[in-house]
Every structure is written in C-alpha cells, then in structure tokens.
Design a protein around this motif. Structure first.
Motif, PDB file in Angstrom:
ATOM      1  N   VAL A   1      16.422   8.075  -0.281  1.00  0.00           N
ATOM      2  CA  VAL A   1      15.339   8.084  -1.265  1.00  0.00           C
ATOM      3  C   VAL A   1      15.475   9.290  -2.199  1.00  0.00           C
ATOM      4  O   VAL A   1      15.285   9.169  -3.409  1.00  0.00           O
ATOM      5  CB  VAL A   1      13.957   8.065  -0.567  1.00  0.00           C
ATOM      6  CG1 VAL A   1      12.834   8.380  -1.546  1.00  0.00           C
ATOM      7  CG2 VAL A   1      13.714   6.719   0.102  1.00  0.00           C
TER       8      VAL A   1
ATOM      9  N   SER B   1      16.776   7.396   5.645  1.00  0.00           N
ATOM     10  CA  SER B   1      16.066   6.891   4.465  1.00  0.00           C
ATOM     11  C   SER B   1      15.614   8.034   3.559  1.00  0.00           C
ATOM     12  O   SER B   1      15.598   7.891   2.333  1.00  0.00           O
ATOM     13  CB  SER B   1      14.878   6.020   4.863  1.00  0.00           C
ATOM     14  OG  SER B   1      13.896   6.770   5.557  1.00  0.00           O
ATOM     15  N   GLY B   2      15.278   9.187   4.137  1.00  0.00           N
ATOM     16  CA  GLY B   2      14.867  10.331   3.324  1.00  0.00           C
ATOM     17  C   GLY B   2      15.968  10.803   2.400  1.00  0.00           C
ATOM     18  O   GLY B   2      15.743  11.064   1.210  1.00  0.00           O
TER      19      GLY B   2
ATOM     20  N   HIS C   1      10.849   4.213   4.708  1.00  0.00           N
ATOM     21  CA  HIS C   1      10.608   5.611   5.062  1.00  0.00           C
ATOM     22  C   HIS C   1       9.159   5.803   5.518  1.00  0.00           C
ATOM     23  O   HIS C   1       8.904   6.432   6.547  1.00  0.00           O
ATOM     24  CB  HIS C   1      10.927   6.492   3.845  1.00  0.00           C
ATOM     25  CG  HIS C   1      10.991   7.948   4.137  1.00  0.00           C
ATOM     26  ND1 HIS C   1      12.024   8.527   4.831  1.00  0.00           N
ATOM     27  CD2 HIS C   1      10.148   8.949   3.803  1.00  0.00           C
ATOM     28  CE1 HIS C   1      11.818   9.818   4.915  1.00  0.00           C
ATOM     29  NE2 HIS C   1      10.675  10.108   4.299  1.00  0.00           N
TER      30      HIS C   1
ATOM     31  N   LEU D   1      18.298   8.134  -4.558  1.00  0.00           N
ATOM     32  CA  LEU D   1      18.017   7.016  -5.457  1.00  0.00           C
ATOM     33  C   LEU D   1      16.769   7.215  -6.323  1.00  0.00           C
ATOM     34  O   LEU D   1      16.749   6.809  -7.468  1.00  0.00           O
ATOM     35  CB  LEU D   1      17.875   5.720  -4.651  1.00  0.00           C
ATOM     36  CG  LEU D   1      19.156   5.217  -3.987  1.00  0.00           C
ATOM     37  CD1 LEU D   1      18.841   4.074  -3.028  1.00  0.00           C
ATOM     38  CD2 LEU D   1      20.167   4.790  -5.022  1.00  0.00           C
ATOM     39  N   LYS D   2      15.742   7.818  -5.765  1.00  0.00           N
ATOM     40  CA  LYS D   2      14.486   7.963  -6.503  1.00  0.00           C
ATOM     41  C   LYS D   2      14.419   9.284  -7.272  1.00  0.00           C
ATOM     42  O   LYS D   2      13.863   9.348  -8.351  1.00  0.00           O
ATOM     43  CB  LYS D   2      13.314   7.864  -5.528  1.00  0.00           C
ATOM     44  CG  LYS D   2      11.956   7.729  -6.183  1.00  0.00           C
ATOM     45  CD  LYS D   2      10.937   7.344  -5.126  1.00  0.00           C
ATOM     46  CE  LYS D   2       9.522   7.238  -5.514  1.00  0.00           C
ATOM     47  NZ  LYS D   2       9.073   7.291  -6.804  1.00  0.00           N
ATOM     48  N   TRP D   3      15.006  10.333  -6.714  1.00  0.00           N
ATOM     49  CA  TRP D   3      14.883  11.661  -7.309  1.00  0.00           C
ATOM     50  C   TRP D   3      16.200  12.206  -7.858  1.00  0.00           C
ATOM     51  O   TRP D   3      16.229  13.321  -8.387  1.00  0.00           O
ATOM     52  CB  TRP D   3      14.301  12.648  -6.289  1.00  0.00           C
ATOM     53  CG  TRP D   3      12.899  12.296  -5.907  1.00  0.00           C
ATOM     54  CD1 TRP D   3      12.509  11.460  -4.893  1.00  0.00           C
ATOM     55  CD2 TRP D   3      11.704  12.725  -6.544  1.00  0.00           C
ATOM     56  NE1 TRP D   3      11.151  11.358  -4.863  1.00  0.00           N
ATOM     57  CE2 TRP D   3      10.622  12.131  -5.862  1.00  0.00           C
ATOM     58  CE3 TRP D   3      11.439  13.556  -7.626  1.00  0.00           C
ATOM     59  CZ2 TRP D   3       9.310  12.347  -6.223  1.00  0.00           C
ATOM     60  CZ3 TRP D   3      10.112  13.776  -7.971  1.00  0.00           C
ATOM     61  CH2 TRP D   3       9.078  13.165  -7.278  1.00  0.00           C
TER      62      TRP D   3
ATOM     63  N   TYR E   1      16.552   0.926  -8.746  1.00  0.00           N
ATOM     64  CA  TYR E   1      15.142   1.301  -8.678  1.00  0.00           C
ATOM     65  C   TYR E   1      14.434   0.544  -7.558  1.00  0.00           C
ATOM     66  O   TYR E   1      13.704   1.151  -6.752  1.00  0.00           O
ATOM     67  CB  TYR E   1      14.476   1.030 -10.033  1.00  0.00           C
ATOM     68  CG  TYR E   1      13.001   1.323 -10.030  1.00  0.00           C
ATOM     69  CD1 TYR E   1      12.537   2.639 -10.078  1.00  0.00           C
ATOM     70  CD2 TYR E   1      12.071   0.287  -9.970  1.00  0.00           C
ATOM     71  CE1 TYR E   1      11.176   2.908 -10.066  1.00  0.00           C
ATOM     72  CE2 TYR E   1      10.715   0.552  -9.960  1.00  0.00           C
ATOM     73  CZ  TYR E   1      10.269   1.858 -10.004  1.00  0.00           C
ATOM     74  OH  TYR E   1       8.926   2.126  -9.994  1.00  0.00           O
TER      75      TYR E   1
ATOM     76  N   LEU F   1      13.571   1.346   0.181  1.00  0.00           N
ATOM     77  CA  LEU F   1      13.875   2.431   1.121  1.00  0.00           C
ATOM     78  C   LEU F   1      12.676   3.356   1.317  1.00  0.00           C
ATOM     79  O   LEU F   1      12.435   3.856   2.419  1.00  0.00           O
ATOM     80  CB  LEU F   1      15.084   3.227   0.645  1.00  0.00           C
ATOM     81  CG  LEU F   1      16.417   2.534   0.841  1.00  0.00           C
ATOM     82  CD1 LEU F   1      17.513   3.252   0.069  1.00  0.00           C
ATOM     83  CD2 LEU F   1      16.762   2.464   2.322  1.00  0.00           C
ATOM     84  N   PHE F   2      11.909   3.576   0.258  1.00  0.00           N
ATOM     85  CA  PHE F   2      10.715   4.398   0.364  1.00  0.00           C
ATOM     86  C   PHE F   2       9.686   3.741   1.284  1.00  0.00           C
ATOM     87  O   PHE F   2       9.055   4.417   2.106  1.00  0.00           O
ATOM     88  CB  PHE F   2      10.130   4.676  -1.026  1.00  0.00           C
ATOM     89  CG  PHE F   2       9.007   5.660  -1.015  1.00  0.00           C
ATOM     90  CD1 PHE F   2       9.192   6.941  -0.528  1.00  0.00           C
ATOM     91  CD2 PHE F   2       7.757   5.306  -1.483  1.00  0.00           C
ATOM     92  CE1 PHE F   2       8.148   7.863  -0.511  1.00  0.00           C
ATOM     93  CE2 PHE F   2       6.709   6.211  -1.473  1.00  0.00           C
ATOM     94  CZ  PHE F   2       6.907   7.496  -0.982  1.00  0.00           C
TER      95      PHE F   2
ATOM     96  N   GLY G   1      15.514   1.741  -4.185  1.00  0.00           N
ATOM     97  CA  GLY G   1      14.838   3.006  -3.897  1.00  0.00           C
ATOM     98  C   GLY G   1      13.423   2.784  -3.395  1.00  0.00           C
ATOM     99  O   GLY G   1      12.972   3.445  -2.452  1.00  0.00           O
ATOM    100  N   LEU G   2      12.708   1.841  -3.996  1.00  0.00           N
ATOM    101  CA  LEU G   2      11.346   1.533  -3.559  1.00  0.00           C
ATOM    102  C   LEU G   2      11.329   0.904  -2.162  1.00  0.00           C
ATOM    103  O   LEU G   2      10.472   1.229  -1.336  1.00  0.00           O
ATOM    104  CB  LEU G   2      10.661   0.600  -4.562  1.00  0.00           C
ATOM    105  CG  LEU G   2      10.287   1.220  -5.907  1.00  0.00           C
ATOM    106  CD1 LEU G   2       9.673   0.160  -6.816  1.00  0.00           C
ATOM    107  CD2 LEU G   2       9.333   2.380  -5.723  1.00  0.00           C
TER     108      LEU G   2
END
Length: 141
Positions: A69, A65-66, A12, A72-74, A2, A8-9, A5-6
C-alpha cells in the motif's frame, strides 16, 4: 494500479481488525488462566491458540500489505513523522506479542506465574495496538 492499491488497503484494514482481536481478547482471557482449573485452562488455551494463529496470519498480512500500500498508494512517500511513530509502535507490539508467545508456552506447561503474566502482556499489546491505530490516523489523514 489505483484499484489494486484500494483492494490491498481493504485487505490491510481487515487484517488489522483480525489481528486486533488478540489485543481485545487477551486481557479478558489471560487473567482467567491464572485461576482456572486444569480443564477450563485447557479450554481457554484452545481459544488462545486459535486467536493467536489468526493474529500471526494477520500480522504477516499487515506487513506485506502495508509495504504494498505504501508503494501503490503513496509511491514510497512517507507522509510525516507520525508514520515513524506508527512503525516504532509496530515493533513494540511485535515484541510484546513475542513475549506473550514465550510466556504462553510456560503457561501451557503449568507455570502459574506465567499464566498471571498473560494479563500484563495482553494489556501491553493492546496499548501498543491502540498507539498504532492513533498514529496511523495522524500519519495518513
């Protein structure tokens, strides 16, 4: 995962801002290339080349990164159709960036018409950038 992911966001978003600098600056610099003296044109081209270099690194960072993300995030879930609008506009933006790169080479060789087209490509890239931003907001919120 988590926290990764943040992070990397955040990367991004920073890359998006850095890449967006091109979209903001080129409509201002481009028109001045067409009427600039050779000395000033050289100085402006130095700025253009520096900003373009940052933009290329930013675009590569955004693409990598997209994907990370999204994973990892979605968990690879596409949120809605706005996501596909965003992807299409990214492709359009890359096309305009590429056309501007080819045009810039001609301008560096002294082609006055190419220098004049720089404004148009800058504006089209900026409009695409705005579309990516708006569609991203709709896709992920």
């Amino acid at each position: 995962m988590y926290v990764l992911g943040l992070i990397l966001f955040v990367i991004h978003i920073v890359a998006f801002v850095a890449g967006g600098a091109n979209s903001v600056l080129m409509p201002f610099i481009g028109p001045r290339l067409a009427t600039a003296t050779p000395e000033v044109r050289g100085q402006l081209m130095g700025i253009v080349e520096g900003v373009a270099k940052v933009g290329k690194y930013a675009m590569a960072t955004l693409l990598v990164s997209g994907v990370l993300v999204l994973w990892l995030k979605w968990d690879w879930a596409i949120p809605n159709n706005w996501f596909w609008v965003k992807m299409a506009l990214i492709v359009v933006m890359i096309v305009f960036i590429s056309l501007n790169e080819m045009n810039a080479r001609k301008a560096r060789q002294g082609d006055q018409e190419a220098a004049g087209r720089s404004k148009m490509f800058g504006q089209l890239t900026g409009l695409s950038f705005l579309g990516v931003l708006v569609s991203a907001v709709f896709a992920f919120n």
